[in-house]
Design a protein around this motif. Structure first.
Motif: not given
Length: 464
Positions: A245, A248-249, A298, A301, A304, A308
């Protein structure tokens, strides 16, 4: 400003181009970002391929073959120039949003013709700074938009057309050649074609054949260059090696909360508050299905990062445009529009600037401890900054993929290909912070005569 772009006048695209130009100055001159690890990796790849080597056979990396060819051309024309990648990325963005806007007008997706989608899409590209520069995802998403446009054409044509169904597949196959994760467009194309667009069996076969045609041509290229076996060995690993990553999400949700909210309002307004033709209902279903299949990407992926997310931009553009077209209180629309068009780019700029101070894994800067310069090196570890002042001299570029490839159990022929990759290229220096090269030495004693460990984790080629 909202009214300005609502008007059906192609000259409004000049305003969109000026918008991109102004924020390009802000992003590239006033508040430039450091070079990112993926961008450096793509530039190093283009440089190495320019020396006559082949992706997958001579360089282990997960970049799509068509993107690799594009980066080769970029290196030939501009060398290692982050500015060239940034400028060409924005040119490609202007082409994308112009074509998508014309698609929405041509197929009567909304009740009124408007150039709102172009400016909205331009704003969404500023969600993350790395969405604005050239990348495999940006190159591939161009052809995904072309495929979407052909799918939209199926909602308005009253007769079976071979050309558009074949083009859907061809564009999808080319997109996959640029960015391997976009191979998910194949099941999306089959699902949407059968259940929404009403493909006949003949159309379905045409679309599938069109999809595999570019991929087959790519494989033929590797076959004629004696690289097919290496390609078929490495491609499955691209989808199975351990990902990592860069962003981060949670950081995505912070910046994306407002566009997501607008998209949700736009969906409900367009679905429940307005009447729609049968064609518009099909187009909405195509977009929503596109968003759902995009989320599946995802699962595959490995890097990250913001670029993307490009797969979602056509869908978000469509949904947010509905909000601004159907909102009843003009002052709410005006405030929301200004917040999106100016707030998102500026908010994204300063948010990611603050992240750049701590996110050393994504941003590459010179390390004073690494004094090596102008050497042909190979790095078996996460120290990508070594490539800032050196060139790739060996087969392993993407460390995470290379680690999986080296550790994979191989037969005698596979071991021979692995040995040849290192032996034939012979990098001057090998940086082995993770001990991968030491394991190779134990497996291939013949390499011990070529390299000696001059300091912990650093191997130098013997002078013959």
């Amino acid at each position: 400003m909202l009214r300005f772009f609502k008007v059906n006048d192609p000259f409004r695209l000049i305003g969109v181009a000026l918008y991109l130009l102004v924020f390009s100055v802000v992003y590239l001159i006033l508040f430039p970002f450091p070079i990112t690890e993926p961008l450096l990796q793509w530039m190093v790849l283009g440089e190495r391929l320019g020396e006559g080597f082949f992706l997958y056979k001579d360089v282990v990396d997960d970049t799509g073959p068509l993107s690799a060819a594009f980066f080769l051309a970029m290196d030939f024309l501009f060398g290692r120039s982050p500015l060239a990648y940034a400028i060409l990325g924005r040119v490609l963005i202007l082409i994308q949003l112009t074509y998508w806007n014309f698609t929405l007008i041509r197929y009567r997706v909304f009740d009124e013709n408007t150039y709102l989608p172009a400016i909205i899409m331009a704003a969404l590209f500023h969600f993350s700074f790395d969405m604005l520069t050239l990348s495999p995802a940006l190159l591939g998403s161009t052809f995904l938009i072309l495929a979407l446009s052909q799918l939209f054409s199926q909602t308005v044509l009253q007769k079976e057309t071979s050309e558009s169904t074949l083009l859907i597949g061809i564009y999808g196959g080319i997109a996959t050649g640029f960015h391997l994760n976009f191979g998910l467009i194949l099941p999306y194309m089959i699902f949407t074609g059968l259940l929404i667009s009403g493909f006949s069996f003949r159309q379905l076969i045409l679309a599938i054949v069109g999809f595999f045609l570019p991929i087959l041509l790519i494989l033929v290229f590797y076959f004629w260059n004696d690289s097919l076996q290496d390609t078929l060995e490495i491609l499955p690993l691209v989808f199975t090696y351990d990902g990592f990553s860069y962003q981060s999400i949670y950081s995505w949700l912070i910046l994306g909360a407002f566009p997501i909210l607008l998209a949700l309002f736009g969906y409900f307004m367009g679905t429940f508050q307005r009447g729609s033709t049968i064609n518009q209902q099909k187009q909405r279903q195509i977009i929503i299905t596109w968003m759902l299949f995009g989320a599946l990407v995802f699962f595959f992926v490995k890097k990250q990062a913001g670029f993307e997310l490009l797969i979602f931009l056509p869908g978000f553009t469509y949904l947010i445009t509905q909000f601004f077209l159907y909102v009843k209180r003009s002052w709410i629309g005006g405030i929301a529009f200004m917040a999106l068009v100016f707030g998102l780019p500026l908010g994204g700029l300063f948010f990611w600037k603050s992240q750049a101070q701590s996110n050393e894994a994504y941003f590459v800067s010179s390390n004073p401890d690494h004094s090596t310069q102008n050497k042909k090196i190979m790095v078996l570890g996460p120290e990508m900054d070594l490539y800032l002042d050196n060139q790739l001299g060996g087969p392993f570029l993407n460390y995470h993929l290379s680690q999986t490839y080296i550790g994979k159990e191989k037969d005698l022929e596979g071991k021979s290909r692995l040995y040849s990759k290192v032996f034939l290229q012979k990098p001057e220096l090998i940086f082995d912070s993770e001990g991968e090269f030491k394991r190779l030495l134990s497996e291939f004693p013949a390499l011990m005569a070529l390299y000696s460990e001059t300091s912990p984790g650093v191997f130098e080629k013997a002078k013959l």
